[in-house]
Scaffold this active site. Structure first.
Site, PDB file in Angstrom:
ATOM      1  N   GLU A   1      -5.970   4.601   6.427  1.00 27.27           N
ATOM      2  CA  GLU A   1      -6.633   5.068   5.190  1.00 27.27           C
ATOM      3  C   GLU A   1      -5.760   4.609   4.034  1.00 27.27           C
ATOM      4  OE1 GLU A   1      -9.469   6.549   5.029  1.00 27.27           O
ATOM      5  OE2 GLU A   1      -9.815   7.320   7.037  1.00 27.27           O
TER       6      GLU A   1
ATOM      7  N   CYS B   1      -6.732   8.215  -4.083  1.00 26.06           N
ATOM      8  CA  CYS B   1      -7.153   6.936  -3.498  1.00 26.06           C
ATOM      9  C   CYS B   1      -8.540   6.584  -4.017  1.00 26.06           C
ATOM     10  CB  CYS B   1      -7.128   7.003  -1.983  1.00 26.06           C
ATOM     11  SG  CYS B   1      -7.963   8.452  -1.351  1.00 26.06           S
TER      12      CYS B   1
HETATM   13  P1  NAD Z   1       3.174   4.914   0.710  1.00 21.67           P
HETATM   14  O1  NAD Z   1       2.527   3.807   1.428  1.00 21.67           O
HETATM   15  O2  NAD Z   1       4.355   4.634  -0.120  1.00 21.67           O
HETATM   16  O3  NAD Z   1       3.643   6.048   1.756  1.00 21.67           O
HETATM   17  C1  NAD Z   1       2.718   6.703   2.602  1.00 21.67           C
HETATM   18  C2  NAD Z   1       3.424   7.194   3.851  1.00 21.67           C
HETATM   19  O4  NAD Z   1       3.792   6.063   4.653  1.00 21.67           O
HETATM   20  C3  NAD Z   1       4.722   7.958   3.585  1.00 21.67           C
HETATM   21  O5  NAD Z   1       4.791   9.035   4.502  1.00 21.67           O
HETATM   22  C4  NAD Z   1       5.798   6.920   3.859  1.00 21.67           C
HETATM   23  O6  NAD Z   1       7.023   7.474   4.251  1.00 21.67           O
HETATM   24  C5  NAD Z   1       5.167   6.122   4.986  1.00 21.67           C
HETATM   25  N1  NAD Z   1       5.597   4.723   5.122  1.00 21.67           N
HETATM   26  C6  NAD Z   1       5.877   3.846   4.138  1.00 21.67           C
HETATM   27  N2  NAD Z   1       6.140   2.629   4.652  1.00 21.67           N
HETATM   28  C7  NAD Z   1       6.016   2.734   5.998  1.00 21.67           C
HETATM   29  C8  NAD Z   1       6.169   1.825   7.081  1.00 21.67           C
HETATM   30  N3  NAD Z   1       6.498   0.558   6.892  1.00 21.67           N
HETATM   31  N4  NAD Z   1       5.955   2.291   8.334  1.00 21.67           N
HETATM   32  C9  NAD Z   1       5.594   3.584   8.558  1.00 21.67           C
HETATM   33  N5  NAD Z   1       5.461   4.486   7.566  1.00 21.67           N
HETATM   34  C10 NAD Z   1       5.670   4.071   6.300  1.00 21.67           C
HETATM   35  O7  NAD Z   1       2.029   5.627  -0.151  1.00 21.67           O
HETATM   36  P2  NAD Z   1       2.148   6.779  -1.242  1.00 21.67           P
HETATM   37  O8  NAD Z   1       2.770   6.244  -2.473  1.00 21.67           O
HETATM   38  O9  NAD Z   1       2.710   8.025  -0.620  1.00 21.67           O
HETATM   39  O10 NAD Z   1       0.595   7.101  -1.499  1.00 21.67           O
HETATM   40  C11 NAD Z   1      -0.210   6.374  -2.379  1.00 21.67           C
HETATM   41  C12 NAD Z   1      -1.096   5.390  -1.637  1.00 21.67           C
HETATM   42  O11 NAD Z   1      -1.834   6.070  -0.619  1.00 21.67           O
HETATM   43  C13 NAD Z   1      -2.131   4.756  -2.540  1.00 21.67           C
HETATM   44  O12 NAD Z   1      -2.222   3.398  -2.222  1.00 21.67           O
HETATM   45  C14 NAD Z   1      -3.414   5.485  -2.159  1.00 21.67           C
HETATM   46  O13 NAD Z   1      -4.593   4.763  -2.445  1.00 21.67           O
HETATM   47  C15 NAD Z   1      -3.213   5.687  -0.709  1.00 21.67           C
HETATM   48  N6  NAD Z   1      -4.043   6.766  -0.195  1.00 21.67           N
HETATM   49  C16 NAD Z   1      -5.148   6.430   0.532  1.00 21.67           C
HETATM   50  C17 NAD Z   1      -5.992   7.432   1.000  1.00 21.67           C
HETATM   51  C18 NAD Z   1      -7.232   7.081   1.779  1.00 21.67           C
HETATM   52  O14 NAD Z   1      -7.774   7.974   2.409  1.00 21.67           O
HETATM   53  N7  NAD Z   1      -7.698   5.862   1.777  1.00 21.67           N
HETATM   54  C19 NAD Z   1      -5.707   8.781   0.742  1.00 21.67           C
HETATM   55  C20 NAD Z   1      -4.566   9.077   0.006  1.00 21.67           C
HETATM   56  C21 NAD Z   1      -3.742   8.067  -0.457  1.00 21.67           C
END
Ligand code: NAD
Length: 507
Positions: A260, A294
């Site tokens: 997601e 998102c």
């Molecule tokens: P992020 O990608 O920085 O982090 C999200 C999660 O992933 C965190 O728990 C982080 O620790 C983990 N993470 C980061 N890199 C990783 C890797 N290489 N391997 C495994 N885990 C890893 O995102 P954010 O800044 O917390 O959130 C914002 C983003 O999330 C935006 O792009 C938003 O659109 C998206 N989002 C999407 C949805 C959806 O349902 N499509 C919902 C909410 C947020």
């Protein structure tokens, strides 16, 4: 702060739990600063390798027991989780608002979403049904059934610090799975509060230890989960950059993933739109959660005949927005999550200007009393072209881009002309346009709405998007199937053993 006490949050918290048992780890302390006022709320100790292994072993053991509980009995436990959330809604909503920075209304809404998915999951616990097929062989019966998968690893983003976890967990639990949650390192205290709420309910119901697990940490911990062959399903919510890494790691071991990821959502404002009604959806979509959903509205694709009028309405509405403490219900817009996010917002504005964007509402960082955290920014609006590289990119901040169109075909092409495919809307009273937008040659997004905005999905529908949004579906409809494995069963109750396709094999 009363809500911290009510939710069992201390200054220093263990971040690793296998249910009611909290594991002391030697991981570094993750501090949680509120973007509301910059205060250190508390900290959470990160999960180290030993703690991680303990969680994995306990979860695997719990699964062997939990999968044999009848699904409606698991549903009864989830029903009680929903009740506990109802009792704690006010406290948890405040914590979400204070730790993440969204308005109190949205914090409460997020907890309501948790309650709603509990209700949905309770009903689902009596409906995990498969199909029955007619066999081509006489005296044979064929059907399919759904079994639990095992351990579900949930990696979540900061912007929905509790709801996204519950979408996955409540479905996973009624399906017979056990869950390990790695929340965002930017909102770790919300995870402690949720774990405390669940622990009370699970202890009362003698749920095996290890059905509800929590690990805390950053990217590296997420990488452990993604690479771990003991975890058949990883559900990861976050940026497209993260999703590409997780998708590759899980795919390399042929595991399953639900991704997601980022969105770049647009609303088409047709010449036949109700402009006054459209305005609410557009402004809430663009500035709600300070543009950190998102599904936030990032682009407005406006018909040339109503472009000036609608732009002027937007500019006027933006002039009335109140920016400030999100716990004060008079304010519309709270802070961004941290100063990194503020810098990305500023960099995107500069990039937009350098590509030729013209700001009709200027951005900037708020200063002075009440804005000491340095995380409050002004929602802004720029006139752009859809092919600007900055417009193709998701900036997680309240920057709204305006794009002018002539024909509905052109508008749909703009709408689809970005790498992401999460949410989309058209505002129109014209049936032909609405149906074209919803047809297979219309919006290419996972969510397509008519006369409502891009944000604010209900839990009853499957939630998720296409292209760089990752293709995953969570929450309602038949999203539960991703948390189970399908098994096809053929039973021969005849006295012969005929082979399929009429193949002869005589001894
Ligand atoms: P992020 O990608 O920085 O982090 C999200 C999660 O992933 C965190 O728990 C982080 O620790 C983990 N993470 C980061 N890199 C990783 C890797 N290489 N391997 C495994 N885990 C890893 O995102 P954010 O800044 O917390 O959130 C914002 C983003 O999330 C935006 O792009 C938003 O659109 C998206 N989002 C999407 C949805 C959806 O349902 N499509 C919902 C909410 C947020």
């Amino acid at each position: 702060m009363e809500f911290l006490k009510a939710l069992g949050i201390a200054k220093d918290n263990c971040g690793t739990s296998t249910g009611s048992v909290w594991i002391n780890t030697k991981g570094a302390a993750i501090p949680s600063y509120s973007p509301v006022d910059g205060a250190l709320i508390g900290s959470v100790y990160a999960t180290d390798k030993d703690g991680y292994e303990q969680v994995l072993h306990t979860a695997a053991r719990a699964f062997a027991e939990w999968r044999n509980w009848p699904a409606p009995r698991r549903g009864e436990v989830v029903r009680q989780v929903g009740e506990a959330l109802r009792e704690k809604k006010q406290w948890l909503g405040q914590l979400v608002s204070y730790e993440m920075g969204k308005s109190l209304q949205e914090g409460l809404g997020e907890v309501q979403e948790m309650i709603d998915i509990c209700d949905f999951a309770v009903g689902l616990s009596r409906q995990l049904h498969g199909l029955t097929m007619h066999s081509e062989r006489p005296g044979h019966r064929m059907y399919e059934q759904w079994h639990p998968l095992g351990i579900v690893g949930i990696i979540s983003a900061f912007n929905f610090p509790v709801a996204v976890w519950s979408w996955n967990t409540m479905l996973g639990w009624v399906c017979g799975d056990v869950c390990i949650w790695k929340p965002s390192e930017k909102c770790p205290l919300c995870s402690i509060a949720c774990q405390n709420i669940i622990n009370e309910v699970f202890t009362r119901n003698d749920v095996p230890q290890g059905v509800c697990n929590l690990v805390n940490g950053g990217r590296e911990l997420g990488e452990w989960l993604a690479a771990d062959t003991r975890i058949p399903l990883i559900s990861a919510t976050g940026s497209t950059r993260m999703g590409k890494a997780v998708g590759a790691a899980v795919g390399a071991r042929l595991g399953k993933s639900i991704l997601e990821l980022g969105g770049n959502n647009a609303i088409i404002i047709s010449k036949d739109a109700d402009l006054d009604m459209s305005l609410i959806g557009c402004v809430f979509g663009a500035v709600g959660t300070a543009g950190q959903r998102c599904t936030s509205t990032r682009r407005l694709i406006i018909h040339e005949s109503v472009y000036d009028a609608f732009r002027d309405k937007l500019v006027k509405a933006y002039g009335q927005l109140r920016i400030g403490n999100p716990l004060d219900q008079n304010n519309h817009v709270g802070p961004l999550i941290d100063k990194d996010a503020v810098n990305q917002y500023l960099a995107s504005i500069e990039k937009c200007k350098s590509e030729g964007g013209r700001f009709v509402v200027e951005g900037g960082v708020m200063e002075g009393a009440g804005f000491e955290s340095g995380c409050y920014v002004k929602p802004c609006i720029a006139e752009v072209s859809n092919d600007f590289s900055i417009v193709q990119h998701e900036t997680f901040a309240p920057i709204l881009y305006l794009i002018k169109y002539k024909t509905i075909d052109e508008a749909i092409a703009y709408q689809n002309g970005v790498p992401q495919g999460l949410s989309s809307s058209i505002m129109t009273l014209n049936l032909r346009e609405a149906e074209q937008f919803l047809s297979c040659s219309g919006s290419d997004c996972g969510i397509a709405n008519v006369n409502i905005g891009t944000s604010g999905a209900e839990i009853g529908g499957a939630f998720g998007g296409e292209k760089e949004t990752g293709g995953g579906r969570e929450s309602g409809s038949d999203a539960w199937k991703a948390y189970m494995r399908r098994q096809t069963n053929t039973i021969n109750y005849s006295t012969k053993l005929p082979l399929a396709q009429g193949i002869k094999f005589d001894l």
